[in-house]
Design a protein around this motif. Structure first.
Motif, PDB file in Angstrom:
ATOM      1  N   ARG A  89       3.013  -5.008 -13.182  1.00 26.73           N
ATOM      2  CA  ARG A  89       2.723  -3.812 -13.986  1.00 26.73           C
ATOM      3  C   ARG A  89       2.980  -2.540 -13.187  1.00 26.73           C
ATOM      4  NH1 ARG A  89      -2.772  -6.413 -16.550  1.00 26.73           N
ATOM      5  NH2 ARG A  89      -1.729  -7.466 -18.304  1.00 26.73           N
ATOM      6  N   GLY A  90       2.492  -2.510 -11.967  1.00 20.90           N
ATOM      7  CA  GLY A  90       2.717  -1.338 -11.130  1.00 20.90           C
ATOM      8  C   GLY A  90       4.193  -1.103 -10.871  1.00 20.90           C
ATOM      9  N   LYS A  91       4.923  -2.150 -10.542  1.00 24.41           N
ATOM     10  CA  LYS A  91       6.356  -2.034 -10.264  1.00 24.41           C
ATOM     11  C   LYS A  91       7.113  -1.599 -11.511  1.00 24.41           C
ATOM     12  CE  LYS A  91      10.048  -2.878  -7.636  1.00 24.41           C
ATOM     13  NZ  LYS A  91      10.901  -1.727  -7.725  1.00 24.41           N
ATOM     14  N   TYR A  92       6.728  -2.101 -12.670  1.00 26.72           N
ATOM     15  CA  TYR A  92       7.365  -1.731 -13.938  1.00 26.72           C
ATOM     16  C   TYR A  92       7.262  -0.217 -14.166  1.00 26.72           C
ATOM     17  CZ  TYR A  92       7.816  -1.433 -19.065  1.00 26.72           C
ATOM     18  OH  TYR A  92       8.175  -1.085 -20.352  1.00 26.72           O
ATOM     19  N   VAL A  93       6.059   0.336 -14.014  1.00 30.16           N
ATOM     20  CA  VAL A  93       5.859   1.777 -14.220  1.00 30.16           C
ATOM     21  C   VAL A  93       6.546   2.570 -13.109  1.00 30.16           C
ATOM     22  CG1 VAL A  93       4.123   3.627 -14.317  1.00 30.16           C
ATOM     23  CG2 VAL A  93       3.778   1.502 -15.606  1.00 30.16           C
ATOM     24  N   TYR A  94       6.444   2.108 -11.879  1.00 26.45           N
ATOM     25  CA  TYR A  94       7.120   2.750 -10.746  1.00 26.45           C
ATOM     26  C   TYR A  94       8.619   2.863 -11.032  1.00 26.45           C
ATOM     27  CZ  TYR A  94       8.845   3.214  -5.910  1.00 26.45           C
ATOM     28  OH  TYR A  94       9.475   3.629  -4.769  1.00 26.45           O
ATOM     29  N   ASP A  95       9.222   1.768 -11.484  1.00 17.62           N
ATOM     30  CA  ASP A  95      10.658   1.769 -11.787  1.00 17.62           C
ATOM     31  C   ASP A  95      11.003   2.754 -12.902  1.00 17.62           C
ATOM     32  OD1 ASP A  95      11.153  -0.090  -9.798  1.00 17.62           O
ATOM     33  OD2 ASP A  95      11.288  -1.804 -11.183  1.00 17.62           O
ATOM     34  N   ILE A  96      10.172   2.823 -13.925  1.00 15.84           N
ATOM     35  CA  ILE A  96      10.422   3.780 -15.010  1.00 15.84           C
ATOM     36  C   ILE A  96      10.351   5.212 -14.481  1.00 15.84           C
ATOM     37  CG2 ILE A  96       9.494   4.749 -17.160  1.00 15.84           C
ATOM     38  CD1 ILE A  96       8.750   1.877 -17.974  1.00 15.84           C
ATOM     39  N   LEU A 108       6.137   8.611  -4.391  1.00 14.20           N
ATOM     40  CA  LEU A 108       5.313   7.621  -5.071  1.00 14.20           C
ATOM     41  C   LEU A 108       4.786   6.586  -4.089  1.00 14.20           C
ATOM     42  CD1 LEU A 108       7.567   6.912  -8.185  1.00 14.20           C
ATOM     43  CD2 LEU A 108       5.532   8.355  -8.111  1.00 14.20           C
ATOM     44  N   GLU A 109       3.568   6.162  -4.325  1.00  9.95           N
ATOM     45  CA  GLU A 109       2.968   5.081  -3.550  1.00  9.95           C
ATOM     46  C   GLU A 109       2.567   3.990  -4.525  1.00  9.95           C
ATOM     47  OE1 GLU A 109      -1.278   4.530  -1.506  1.00  9.95           O
ATOM     48  OE2 GLU A 109      -0.038   6.072  -0.548  1.00  9.95           O
ATOM     49  N   LEU A 110       3.054   2.774  -4.334  1.00  7.38           N
ATOM     50  CA  LEU A 110       2.799   1.661  -5.236  1.00  7.38           C
ATOM     51  C   LEU A 110       1.658   0.808  -4.698  1.00  7.38           C
ATOM     52  CD1 LEU A 110       3.668   0.056  -7.743  1.00  7.38           C
ATOM     53  CD2 LEU A 110       5.397  -1.061  -6.330  1.00  7.38           C
ATOM     54  N   GLN A 111       0.666   0.538  -5.552  1.00  3.11           N
ATOM     55  CA  GLN A 111      -0.470  -0.303  -5.192  1.00  3.11           C
ATOM     56  C   GLN A 111      -0.775  -1.240  -6.350  1.00  3.11           C
ATOM     57  OE1 GLN A 111      -3.822   2.210  -4.251  1.00  3.11           O
ATOM     58  NE2 GLN A 111      -2.770   3.228  -2.569  1.00  3.11           N
ATOM     59  N   SER A 112      -1.583  -2.268  -6.070  1.00  2.00           N
ATOM     60  CA  SER A 112      -2.042  -3.156  -7.139  1.00  2.00           C
ATOM     61  C   SER A 112      -3.441  -3.657  -6.802  1.00  2.00           C
ATOM     62  CB  SER A 112      -1.079  -4.331  -7.318  1.00  2.00           C
ATOM     63  OG  SER A 112      -1.052  -5.127  -6.159  1.00  2.00           O
TER      64      SER A 112
END
Length: 131
Positions: A89-96, A108-112
């Motif tokens: 989910r995080g990667k999906y939104v990050y990619d968008i 951007l910083e990606l976390q889960s």
């Protein structure tokens, strides 16, 4: 009609002060259906509004780093599945945000996280965006 309401909010939120007031007291969040890692059309519209607002904020302040945190709740699914789902989910939104809206990945910083039963249920099955 929700699209009309969102368009009206965009028109009203023209200045940074308006955006600050809009986001005051709320955490920009998009929600996923149980077991899904792709947004519904309604949540895609929510993300569009959030992204356009974030672009203005990022452009105005080079110090801002946006955290994109994917979440899953522990009430459904296995721990392994939930960990994977929160990351997806995080990667999906990050990619968008990076590919569709052109936000610099360096900003951007990606976390889960997998939320337990004591966590705030407003953030179950979601991506929370903070800055």
């Amino acid at each position: 009609n929700l699209n009309t309401e969102i368009d009206n909010l965009k028109k009203q939120a023209k200045t940074e002060m308006d955006l600050a007031q809009y986001f005051a007291g709320i955490t920009p969040t998009v929600y996923f259906e149980i077991g899904k890692s792709v947004l519904s059309p309604l949540e895609q519209k929510h993300l569009e509004f959030i992204a356009e607002s974030l672009i203005d904020k990022v452009d105005d302040d080079v110090q801002i780093v946006i955290t994109v945190m994917g979440t899953a709740d522990s009430n459904t699914g296995t721990p392994k599945r939930n960990k994977h789902l929160s990351e997806e989910r995080g990667k999906y939104v990050y990619d968008i945000l990076t590919q569709k809206y052109g936000i610099n990945p360096d900003r951007l910083e990606l976390q889960s996280d997998v939320l337990d039963a004591t966590s705030d249920p407003r953030f179950d099955r979601a991506v929370v965006i903070s800055f």
